[in-house]
Design a protein around this motif. Sequence first.
Motif, short mmCIF file in Angstrom:
data_model
loop_
_atom_site.label_atom_id
_atom_site.label_comp_id
_atom_site.label_asym_id
_atom_site.label_seq_id
_atom_site.Cartn_x
_atom_site.Cartn_y
_atom_site.Cartn_z
N THR A 111 0.83 -1.21 0.00
CA THR A 111 0.00 0.00 0.00
C THR A 111 0.86 1.26 0.00
O THR A 111 0.50 2.25 -0.63
CB THR A 111 -0.95 0.01 1.22
N ARG A 115 0.73 -0.18 -4.72
CA ARG A 115 0.25 -1.41 -5.32
C ARG A 115 -1.09 -1.82 -4.74
O ARG A 115 -1.50 -1.34 -3.69
CB ARG A 115 1.24 -2.56 -5.06
N THR A 116 -1.74 -2.75 -5.43
CA THR A 116 -2.92 -3.38 -4.85
C THR A 116 -2.46 -4.50 -3.93
O THR A 116 -1.26 -4.80 -3.84
CB THR A 116 -3.83 -3.95 -5.94
N THR A 117 -3.39 -5.09 -3.23
CA THR A 117 -3.05 -6.18 -2.31
C THR A 117 -3.62 -7.50 -2.80
O THR A 117 -4.03 -8.35 -2.01
CB THR A 117 -3.56 -5.86 -0.90
N SER A 118 -3.63 -7.67 -4.09
CA SER A 118 -4.08 -8.92 -4.69
C SER A 118 -3.03 -10.01 -4.49
O SER A 118 -1.86 -9.72 -4.17
CB SER A 118 -4.35 -8.74 -6.18
#
Length: 297
Positions: A111, A115-118
């Motif tokens: 974060t 970035r995303t947290t996928s």
Amino acid sequence: MIATHRRNLLHDAEREQLELFRALSGNLAPRDAQDLMAYPFFSLAKSKRTKPIDFLSGEVVIKVEASAEHGMATIWDADVLIWAATQIVQARDRGLRASRLMAATPYEILTFTGRTTSARDYHRLKAALDRLQSTSVLTSIRQPAERRRHRFSWINEWKETADANGRPLGVELILPDWFYAGVLDNALVLTIDRAYFSLTGGLERWLYRLVRKHGGSQRSGWSFDFEHLHAKSGALSPLKHFAFDLRDIVRRQPLPNYRLSISPGPQGGERLFFAPCRIHASALAAGDPPATSVEKL
């Protein structure tokens, strides 16, 4: 097997001597190490690079070597080091004890770096840590004796942690002395714009860091000739392609807070000029580059 066992013993001994620093929370201003901003330490390509970077300019020597398995650490992987530098500076400013041994959750790192947290980004983070750990750097920068060299990896080691029931807790990593000492020196760290993490191209990311390093304190701007930039980037592309990509960046103007322009150099060739938007945006937009400081190899 014997060499691996010895390395493990050394890592265990190092870990025992370090106090664990847990990542601070909050919306922290990103900090970057100036040495990493000024010189070619990372691959600018998203594809795997194994060809070394060999850079020599005056007394500055840099050699970056990659492993065949993981490839060279990229400029996107360097976001982990920006996160680490930010944590160290923030701890120091709060009067807390920082450490080269750091603990965080992947969520905190992802974060922070936009970035995303996928699941895909979690796997990418682990791959970045592998490249940072396996990339070998040799440099003369910040070495007190002439011809002295310092060799290190961007991360000495890293591991995933879990609780007694096997539930994942996060990651721990150990930073090298060379990087940690540079970040602790306030004169060697700069705040960068959070919009940096939104830059998608390796060249424009590298260029922003270079511009921020040189242009931040130059009210009248700065300039480099294309050949110099090409050498400083460590890019594998030939100068002709590199120049084409630079012209495209100037056309798009993606760098936050800086305006770019291109003009003929005094001895032929092209020069890239840049200055803070608030100072010379109108002049540069009109194609009139400011009086600049000029750097040569």
